[in-house]
Write a protein that holds these residues in place. Structure first.
Motif, PDB file in Angstrom:
ATOM      1  N   TYR A 149      48.218  36.786  16.632  1.00 17.66           N
ATOM      2  CA  TYR A 149      48.502  35.401  16.247  1.00 17.66           C
ATOM      3  C   TYR A 149      47.281  34.538  16.554  1.00 17.66           C
ATOM      4  N   SER A 150      47.301  33.347  16.028  1.00 19.87           N
ATOM      5  CA  SER A 150      46.301  32.353  16.420  1.00 19.87           C
ATOM      6  C   SER A 150      46.575  31.938  17.864  1.00 19.87           C
ATOM      7  N   PRO A 151      45.548  31.686  18.667  1.00 23.32           N
ATOM      8  CA  PRO A 151      45.798  31.325  20.069  1.00 23.32           C
ATOM      9  C   PRO A 151      46.526  30.001  20.233  1.00 23.32           C
ATOM     10  N   ILE A 207      52.155  27.733  17.750  1.00 26.25           N
ATOM     11  CA  ILE A 207      53.298  27.385  18.602  1.00 26.25           C
ATOM     12  C   ILE A 207      54.590  27.925  17.993  1.00 26.25           C
ATOM     13  N   ASP A 208      55.388  28.557  18.844  1.00 23.70           N
ATOM     14  CA  ASP A 208      56.702  29.078  18.446  1.00 23.70           C
ATOM     15  C   ASP A 208      57.714  28.568  19.473  1.00 23.70           C
ATOM     16  N   VAL A 209      58.224  27.364  19.218  1.00 25.27           N
ATOM     17  CA  VAL A 209      59.086  26.696  20.196  1.00 25.27           C
ATOM     18  C   VAL A 209      60.356  27.502  20.465  1.00 25.27           C
ATOM     19  N   VAL A 210      60.861  28.173  19.466  1.00 29.15           N
ATOM     20  CA  VAL A 210      62.107  28.925  19.622  1.00 29.15           C
ATOM     21  C   VAL A 210      61.953  30.018  20.670  1.00 29.15           C
ATOM     22  N   ASN A 211      60.762  30.653  20.729  1.00 28.49           N
ATOM     23  CA  ASN A 211      60.544  31.782  21.644  1.00 28.49           C
ATOM     24  C   ASN A 211      59.688  31.396  22.853  1.00 28.49           C
ATOM     25  N   ARG A 212      59.700  30.137  23.244  1.00 24.34           N
ATOM     26  CA  ARG A 212      58.890  29.709  24.381  1.00 24.34           C
ATOM     27  C   ARG A 212      59.376  30.375  25.670  1.00 24.34           C
ATOM     28  N   THR A 271      55.369  34.884  25.751  1.00 23.66           N
ATOM     29  CA  THR A 271      54.811  33.608  25.300  1.00 23.66           C
ATOM     30  C   THR A 271      54.765  32.631  26.466  1.00 23.66           C
ATOM     31  N   ASP A 272      53.978  31.555  26.277  1.00 21.63           N
ATOM     32  CA  ASP A 272      53.845  30.560  27.335  1.00 21.63           C
ATOM     33  C   ASP A 272      54.833  29.420  27.120  1.00 21.63           C
TER      34      ASP A 272
END
Length: 310
Positions: A69-71, A74-79, A91-92
């Motif tokens: 992925y790009s650094p 953002i994937d808020v669902v899988n935070r 994920t962070d």
């Protein structure tokens, strides 16, 4: 009959001896390179450290090809998710892929260490050569300057510079390199003093060879062993310094990832998602250990001590 027999007896063994001698002289440089390669490859730990560092550098260069992925994606669902098939290292807090950020972070961290040591080499090596070769008041003046710089702790000086000029990777690592320069100065000066006393240096001086040629063509090649070892150790130290500054938010400026600022962002979530601290910390530990082991291997392979079987 007797003279013919005597001549053949004398010339027979002489020819192979001459050929062997000529062959040995012609391959002297190749033999030295082969000896270094054999010694270094025999040290399996140092060889493994070199391979690890090469893979890290290649991985950082090829980050766009290797990172899934790009650094900054953002994937808020899988935070704050753990390892999964879609995010191998989780994920962070913003849902950014940890593996992708670690791969990209190698660019900033390795560049920072290399930049700091480059500054130290530019400042420390020429001044150490000059001090060791000329001695006298030149040696005294450069030595006292190095002593003054060594009184400043590297991180404290970096923080002071950042406080007055603002945060930034180049500014921080320039300060680190400035403080590391006296370490290289002392190593180079000590080795240059030893080489300066050699007979071939005195011979070069007696025939009028310019000092610049003697320093860079005679002295420098003969001090590469301690110099390369010290550079590899400083790379490890500079990597840790960058991590500490980025951890404090004074090094690499977000959103650009580095192993240090990934540690800083992961600490608040260490209880729920310890991988945010573990993976960048592991990358720092592996790179630092590899630099140190590489330095040990170079010291053994380039050393002049007599070894059994050589």
């Amino acid at each position: 009959m007797n003279s013919s027999h005597t001549g053949s007896t004398q010339s027979g063994p002489a020819a192979p001896k001459t050929a062997a001698t000529t062959s040995g002289r012609g391959s002297g440089r190749e033999t030295s390179l082969h000896r270094f390669t054999r010694r270094f490859c025999a040290n399996r730990i140092a060889l493994a450290a070199l391979i690890v560092l090469v893979l890290m550098v290649l991985g950082a260069i090829a980050a766009p090809l290797l990172a899934p992925y790009s650094p900054d994606a953002i994937d808020v669902v899988n935070r704050l998710s753990g390892p999964s098939m879609s995010h191998w290292l989780g994920t962070d807090s913003l849902g950014r892929d940890t593996l992708s950020r670690i791969i990209y972070a190698g660019r900033a961290s390795l560049f920072a260490a290399t930049f700091a040591v480059t500054v130290a080499v530019i400042l420390g090596v020429p001044s150490g050569l000059v001090a060791g070769y000329f001695g006298g008041w030149v040696d005294w003046l450069l030595g006292r300057t190095a002593d003054v710089l060594m009184t400043f702790p590297a991180l404290i000086l970096a923080v002071a510079i950042i406080a007055s000029t603002g945060p930034g990777l180049i500014k921080a690592m320039s300060a680190i390199g400035l403080v590391y320069a006296p370490r290289l100065f002392r190593v180079v000066r000590s080795a240059a003093l030893s080489v300066r006393a050699e007979t071939y240096i005195e011979a070069s001086v007696s025939i009028g060879t310019p000092a610049v040629n003697i320093i860079f063509r005679r002295v420098l090649p003969n001090i590469l062993s301690p110099l390369l070892v010290q550079i590899s150790l400083l790379l490890a130290s500079a990597l840790l310094a960058e991590a500490a500054l980025s951890l404090l938010g004074l090094g690499v400026i977000p959103p650009t990832p580095s192993w240090g600022n990934m540690l800083g962002r992961g600490f608040p979530e260490i209880r729920s998602t310890p991988g945010l601290v573990f993976w960048p910390g592991l990358a720092i530990a592996i790179a630092t250990l590899s630099f140190n082991l590489l330095g040990d291997g170079l010291r053994d392979a380039l050393g002049r001590e007599v070894r059994k079987g050589d």
